[in-house]
Design a protein around this motif. Structure first.
Motif, short mmCIF file in Angstrom:
data_model
loop_
_atom_site.label_atom_id
_atom_site.label_comp_id
_atom_site.label_asym_id
_atom_site.label_seq_id
_atom_site.Cartn_x
_atom_site.Cartn_y
_atom_site.Cartn_z
N PRO A 5 2.52 4.47 31.91
CA PRO A 5 2.04 5.56 31.07
C PRO A 5 3.12 5.96 30.06
CG PRO A 5 2.73 6.39 33.21
CD PRO A 5 2.85 4.90 33.27
N THR A 6 2.69 6.32 28.86
CA THR A 6 3.63 6.81 27.86
C THR A 6 3.70 8.33 27.94
OG1 THR A 6 1.97 7.07 26.13
CG2 THR A 6 3.02 4.88 26.32
N GLN A 7 4.63 8.92 27.22
CA GLN A 7 4.73 10.38 27.21
C GLN A 7 3.49 11.03 26.61
OE1 GLN A 7 8.45 11.29 25.25
NE2 GLN A 7 9.60 10.98 27.14
N SER A 8 2.78 10.29 25.75
CA SER A 8 1.57 10.84 25.13
C SER A 8 0.33 10.62 25.99
CB SER A 8 1.35 10.20 23.75
OG SER A 8 1.08 8.82 23.89
N GLY A 9 0.51 9.97 27.16
CA GLY A 9 -0.60 9.77 28.07
C GLY A 9 -1.36 8.46 27.90
N GLN A 10 -0.92 7.63 26.96
CA GLN A 10 -1.55 6.33 26.79
C GLN A 10 -1.03 5.35 27.84
OE1 GLN A 10 -0.33 6.04 22.57
NE2 GLN A 10 -2.49 5.51 22.21
N VAL A 11 -1.81 4.29 28.06
CA VAL A 11 -1.40 3.23 28.98
C VAL A 11 -0.84 2.08 28.14
CG1 VAL A 11 -2.14 1.59 30.73
CG2 VAL A 11 -3.11 3.89 30.67
N ALA A 12 0.41 1.70 28.42
CA ALA A 12 1.08 0.65 27.67
C ALA A 12 1.29 -0.58 28.53
CB ALA A 12 2.43 1.14 27.15
N LEU A 13 1.08 -1.74 27.94
CA LEU A 13 1.40 -3.01 28.56
C LEU A 13 2.79 -3.40 28.09
CD1 LEU A 13 0.61 -5.63 30.12
CD2 LEU A 13 -0.23 -6.50 27.91
N LEU A 14 3.70 -3.63 29.03
CA LEU A 14 5.05 -4.05 28.67
C LEU A 14 5.07 -5.56 28.51
CD1 LEU A 14 7.21 -1.85 31.06
CD2 LEU A 14 6.22 -1.28 28.85
N VAL A 15 5.58 -6.02 27.37
CA VAL A 15 5.63 -7.44 27.05
C VAL A 15 7.06 -7.77 26.64
CG1 VAL A 15 4.80 -9.20 25.42
CG2 VAL A 15 3.22 -7.48 26.30
N TYR A 16 7.55 -8.91 27.12
CA TYR A 16 8.92 -9.35 26.81
C TYR A 16 8.88 -10.73 26.20
CZ TYR A 16 10.19 -5.13 29.02
OH TYR A 16 10.30 -3.79 29.28
N SER A 17 9.65 -10.92 25.14
CA SER A 17 9.60 -12.14 24.35
C SER A 17 10.41 -13.28 24.97
CB SER A 17 10.07 -11.87 22.92
OG SER A 17 11.36 -11.29 22.92
N ALA A 18 11.21 -12.98 25.98
CA ALA A 18 11.99 -14.02 26.67
C ALA A 18 12.42 -13.47 28.03
CB ALA A 18 13.22 -14.40 25.85
N LEU A 19 12.62 -14.39 28.99
CA LEU A 19 12.98 -13.98 30.35
C LEU A 19 14.30 -13.22 30.38
CD1 LEU A 19 12.38 -13.92 33.34
CD2 LEU A 19 13.38 -16.21 33.52
N ASP A 20 15.29 -13.62 29.58
CA ASP A 20 16.57 -12.91 29.59
C ASP A 20 16.40 -11.48 29.10
OD1 ASP A 20 16.13 -13.91 26.93
OD2 ASP A 20 18.28 -13.78 26.51
N ARG A 21 15.50 -11.23 28.18
CA ARG A 21 15.25 -9.86 27.70
C ARG A 21 14.57 -9.03 28.79
NH1 ARG A 21 13.91 -13.00 23.09
NH2 ARG A 21 15.61 -12.87 21.61
N LEU A 22 13.65 -9.64 29.53
CA LEU A 22 12.99 -8.93 30.63
C LEU A 22 14.02 -8.52 31.67
CD1 LEU A 22 9.73 -9.12 32.25
CD2 LEU A 22 11.56 -9.87 33.72
N VAL A 23 14.87 -9.44 32.10
CA VAL A 23 15.88 -9.14 33.13
C VAL A 23 16.85 -8.08 32.61
CG1 VAL A 23 17.79 -10.08 34.48
CG2 VAL A 23 15.65 -11.36 34.27
N GLU A 24 17.30 -8.22 31.36
CA GLU A 24 18.24 -7.25 30.79
C GLU A 24 17.64 -5.86 30.69
OE1 GLU A 24 20.31 -6.40 26.47
OE2 GLU A 24 20.00 -8.48 27.08
N ASN A 25 16.36 -5.77 30.34
CA ASN A 25 15.71 -4.48 30.09
C ASN A 25 14.98 -3.88 31.28
OD1 ASN A 25 16.37 -4.05 27.28
ND2 ASN A 25 15.06 -5.80 26.85
N CYS A 26 14.70 -4.71 32.30
CA CYS A 26 13.91 -4.22 33.44
C CYS A 26 14.60 -4.45 34.78
CB CYS A 26 12.56 -4.92 33.48
SG CYS A 26 11.53 -4.60 32.05
N GLY A 27 15.64 -5.24 34.81
CA GLY A 27 16.34 -5.52 36.06
C GLY A 27 15.82 -6.79 36.72
N GLU A 28 16.57 -7.26 37.69
CA GLU A 28 16.25 -8.53 38.35
C GLU A 28 15.08 -8.42 39.33
OE1 GLU A 28 19.62 -10.64 39.79
OE2 GLU A 28 20.72 -10.35 37.94
#
Length: 71
Positions: A5-28
């Motif tokens: 959920p976003t602060q405005s109450g919308q539902v967001a799909l999180l998308v990452y353009s590469a696996l290293d970005r996902l791990v860096e931004n979301c954790g292992e």
């Protein structure tokens, strides 16, 4: 697939353009899958997400596997 959920109450799909970005931004501990972009319409129909957030950094306290995590 991670819907948040976003602060405005919308539902967001999180998308990452590469696996290293996902791990860096979301954790292992973040589960992941690879999907072609052509599947986004089908995913939106199934989940109802309202927007896509690309390569966003999730604060450590809100990451999967963090203490108090609520998947």
């Amino acid at each position: 697939m991670d819907l948040r959920p976003t602060q405005s109450g919308q539902v967001a799909l999180l998308v990452y353009s590469a696996l290293d970005r996902l791990v860096e931004n979301c954790g292992e501990s973040q589960p992941w899958t690879v999907l072609p972009a052509t599947e986004l319409d089908r995913i939106q129909e199934a989940t109802g997400f309202e927007l896509i957030l690309l390569d966003v950094c999730i604060p450590e306290r809100l990451r999967r596997g963090a203490e108090g995590d609520q998947p």
